[in-house]
Design a protein around this motif. Structure first.
Motif, PDB file in Angstrom:
ATOM      1  N   VAL A 182      -4.066   6.277   3.628  1.00 22.52           N
ATOM      2  CA  VAL A 182      -4.431   4.870   3.475  1.00 22.52           C
ATOM      3  C   VAL A 182      -3.228   4.014   3.865  1.00 22.52           C
ATOM      4  O   VAL A 182      -2.098   4.494   3.902  1.00 22.52           O
ATOM      5  N   THR A 183      -3.504   2.742   4.106  1.00 23.42           N
ATOM      6  CA  THR A 183      -2.448   1.771   4.342  1.00 23.42           C
ATOM      7  C   THR A 183      -2.515   0.735   3.227  1.00 23.42           C
ATOM      8  O   THR A 183      -3.610   0.301   2.860  1.00 23.42           O
ATOM      9  N   VAL A 184      -1.354   0.402   2.664  1.00 25.65           N
ATOM     10  CA  VAL A 184      -1.290  -0.599   1.604  1.00 25.65           C
ATOM     11  C   VAL A 184      -0.379  -1.742   2.037  1.00 25.65           C
ATOM     12  O   VAL A 184       0.562  -1.545   2.794  1.00 25.65           O
ATOM     13  N   GLY A 185      -0.658  -2.925   1.526  1.00 30.00           N
ATOM     14  CA  GLY A 185       0.119  -4.115   1.859  1.00 30.00           C
ATOM     15  C   GLY A 185       1.322  -4.285   0.963  1.00 30.00           C
ATOM     16  O   GLY A 185       1.489  -5.340   0.344  1.00 30.00           O
ATOM     17  N   LEU A 186       2.149  -3.252   0.902  1.00 31.71           N
ATOM     18  CA  LEU A 186       3.381  -3.275   0.101  1.00 31.71           C
ATOM     19  C   LEU A 186       4.485  -2.582   0.886  1.00 31.71           C
ATOM     20  O   LEU A 186       4.213  -1.647   1.643  1.00 31.71           O
ATOM     21  N   PRO A 187       5.741  -2.973   0.680  1.00 31.09           N
ATOM     22  CA  PRO A 187       6.840  -2.182   1.230  1.00 31.09           C
ATOM     23  C   PRO A 187       6.845  -0.793   0.584  1.00 31.09           C
ATOM     24  O   PRO A 187       6.311  -0.609  -0.513  1.00 31.09           O
ATOM     25  N   SER A 218      -0.952  25.089  -6.484  1.00 30.99           N
ATOM     26  CA  SER A 218      -0.984  24.497  -5.151  1.00 30.99           C
ATOM     27  C   SER A 218       0.007  23.331  -5.155  1.00 30.99           C
ATOM     28  O   SER A 218       0.670  23.082  -6.169  1.00 30.99           O
ATOM     29  N   GLU A 219       0.139  22.661  -4.037  1.00 36.34           N
ATOM     30  CA  GLU A 219       1.090  21.548  -3.934  1.00 36.34           C
ATOM     31  C   GLU A 219       0.406  20.323  -3.353  1.00 36.34           C
ATOM     32  O   GLU A 219      -0.442  20.441  -2.465  1.00 36.34           O
ATOM     33  N   ILE A 220       0.813  19.167  -3.854  1.00 37.84           N
ATOM     34  CA  ILE A 220       0.375  17.890  -3.305  1.00 37.84           C
ATOM     35  C   ILE A 220       1.626  17.151  -2.853  1.00 37.84           C
ATOM     36  O   ILE A 220       2.524  16.893  -3.651  1.00 37.84           O
ATOM     37  N   GLU A 221       1.678  16.841  -1.556  1.00 36.58           N
ATOM     38  CA  GLU A 221       2.786  16.066  -1.014  1.00 36.58           C
ATOM     39  C   GLU A 221       2.267  14.689  -0.636  1.00 36.58           C
ATOM     40  O   GLU A 221       1.245  14.571   0.049  1.00 36.58           O
ATOM     41  N   ILE A 222       2.958  13.657  -1.096  1.00 39.21           N
ATOM     42  CA  ILE A 222       2.604  12.283  -0.774  1.00 39.21           C
ATOM     43  C   ILE A 222       3.798  11.673  -0.047  1.00 39.21           C
ATOM     44  O   ILE A 222       4.921  11.700  -0.550  1.00 39.21           O
ATOM     45  N   ARG A 223       3.544  11.139   1.146  1.00 38.61           N
ATOM     46  CA  ARG A 223       4.585  10.493   1.956  1.00 38.61           C
ATOM     47  C   ARG A 223       4.276   9.011   2.093  1.00 38.61           C
ATOM     48  O   ARG A 223       3.128   8.619   2.287  1.00 38.61           O
ATOM     49  N   PHE A 224       5.330   8.217   2.006  1.00 40.18           N
ATOM     50  CA  PHE A 224       5.232   6.761   2.106  1.00 40.18           C
ATOM     51  C   PHE A 224       6.050   6.332   3.318  1.00 40.18           C
ATOM     52  O   PHE A 224       7.276   6.452   3.303  1.00 40.18           O
ATOM     53  N   THR A 225       5.376   5.864   4.357  1.00 36.28           N
ATOM     54  CA  THR A 225       6.044   5.472   5.597  1.00 36.28           C
ATOM     55  C   THR A 225       5.853   3.980   5.812  1.00 36.28           C
ATOM     56  O   THR A 225       4.730   3.513   6.005  1.00 36.28           O
ATOM     57  N   GLU A 226       6.956   3.261   5.782  1.00 40.74           N
ATOM     58  CA  GLU A 226       6.890   1.808   5.950  1.00 40.74           C
ATOM     59  C   GLU A 226       6.602   1.481   7.412  1.00 40.74           C
ATOM     60  O   GLU A 226       7.311   1.922   8.303  1.00 40.74           O
ATOM     61  N   ASP A 227       5.528   0.711   7.615  1.00 42.84           N
ATOM     62  CA  ASP A 227       5.111   0.317   8.961  1.00 42.84           C
ATOM     63  C   ASP A 227       5.581  -1.093   9.313  1.00 42.84           C
ATOM     64  O   ASP A 227       5.437  -1.525  10.447  1.00 42.84           O
ATOM     65  N   GLY A 228       6.089  -1.799   8.343  1.00 36.99           N
ATOM     66  CA  GLY A 228       6.544  -3.167   8.510  1.00 36.99           C
ATOM     67  C   GLY A 228       7.054  -3.643   7.166  1.00 36.99           C
ATOM     68  O   GLY A 228       7.036  -2.896   6.195  1.00 36.99           O
ATOM     69  N   PRO A 229       7.504  -4.892   7.064  1.00 35.38           N
ATOM     70  CA  PRO A 229       8.086  -5.362   5.801  1.00 35.38           C
ATOM     71  C   PRO A 229       7.107  -5.367   4.631  1.00 35.38           C
ATOM     72  O   PRO A 229       7.517  -5.230   3.497  1.00 35.38           O
ATOM     73  N   GLU A 230       5.809  -5.489   4.912  1.00 37.30           N
ATOM     74  CA  GLU A 230       4.822  -5.542   3.826  1.00 37.30           C
ATOM     75  C   GLU A 230       3.665  -4.584   4.077  1.00 37.30           C
ATOM     76  O   GLU A 230       2.539  -4.856   3.685  1.00 37.30           O
ATOM     77  N   GLN A 231       3.944  -3.441   4.699  1.00 37.65           N
ATOM     78  CA  GLN A 231       2.874  -2.488   4.962  1.00 37.65           C
ATOM     79  C   GLN A 231       3.420  -1.073   4.965  1.00 37.65           C
ATOM     80  O   GLN A 231       4.435  -0.794   5.593  1.00 37.65           O
ATOM     81  N   THR A 232       2.714  -0.185   4.248  1.00 37.57           N
ATOM     82  CA  THR A 232       3.125   1.215   4.130  1.00 37.57           C
ATOM     83  C   THR A 232       1.916   2.118   4.305  1.00 37.57           C
ATOM     84  O   THR A 232       0.853   1.864   3.736  1.00 37.57           O
ATOM     85  N   THR A 233       2.090   3.163   5.100  1.00 37.03           N
ATOM     86  CA  THR A 233       1.074   4.200   5.215  1.00 37.03           C
ATOM     87  C   THR A 233       1.385   5.269   4.178  1.00 37.03           C
ATOM     88  O   THR A 233       2.527   5.737   4.071  1.00 37.03           O
ATOM     89  N   VAL A 234       0.371   5.620   3.397  1.00 36.34           N
ATOM     90  CA  VAL A 234       0.498   6.644   2.363  1.00 36.34           C
ATOM     91  C   VAL A 234      -0.353   7.833   2.809  1.00 36.34           C
ATOM     92  O   VAL A 234      -1.557   7.704   3.002  1.00 36.34           O
TER      93      VAL A 234
END
Length: 159
Positions: free
Chosen positions: A13-18, A102-118
């Motif tokens: 998902v993409t969220v509107g947060l850094p 099992s394992e759950i990996e969550i990555r947070f990649t900032e796409d801009g100042p107010e957008q992050t792909t999770v």
């Protein structure tokens, strides 16, 4: 003869947060977005807790104060990465044996100042007792995509 590996599950998902705020909201505000019906304890769900460190617990607390483990924190790398064990088997019961996790990996990649792909990957499902049943249940019901969409909506609403 060894069993064939069970394919991992993926969601994004993409969220509107850094990234730093998205990571913090994900790890400290489970109660605002985690579906209350997704719990395994005897008591109704009061909160979900992720202890903020490697080796920390990931667990639910019931309204009666009881606690039920879900797993452990394998990697705590704010604001970019979180890895948790998932020690809930295909019978929806906690399994204390780390070899069955099992394992759950969550990555947070900032796409801009107010957008992050999770991005979430749930892997090593073949380690779980009845892992295929768990995967089938997640795919057929409330899978990780639906859960991440709830997270994204709650993150947007908290602005």
């Amino acid at each position: 003869m060894t069993a064939a590996p069970i394919p991992p599950l993926h969601a994004k998902v993409t969220v509107g947060l850094p990234a730093a705020r998205a990571f913090d909201f994900f790890t400290t505000s489970f109660n605002t977005w985690w579906p209350a019906q997704y719990q395994i304890g005897e008591a109704d769900l009061a909160e979900v807790v992720v202890e903020p460190r490697e080796g920390g617990r990931w667990y639910e607390r019931g309204v009666d104060g009881s606690e039920c483990d879900w797993g452990r924190v394998l990697a705590w790398e704010p604001p970019h990465r979180l890895v948790l064990t998932w020690q809930i088997n295909g019978n929806w019961q906690y399994d204390a044996d780390p070899a069955h996790a099992s394992e759950i990996e969550i990555r947070f990649t900032e796409d801009g100042p107010e957008q992050t792909t999770v991005e979430l990957e749930h892997r090593h499902l073949d380690r779980l007792v009845a892992g295929q049943e768990l995967r089938d249940g997640l795919v057929g019901g409330g899978d990780w995509r639906a859960v991440l969409e709830l997270f994204a909506k709650a993150a947007t609403d908290q602005e």
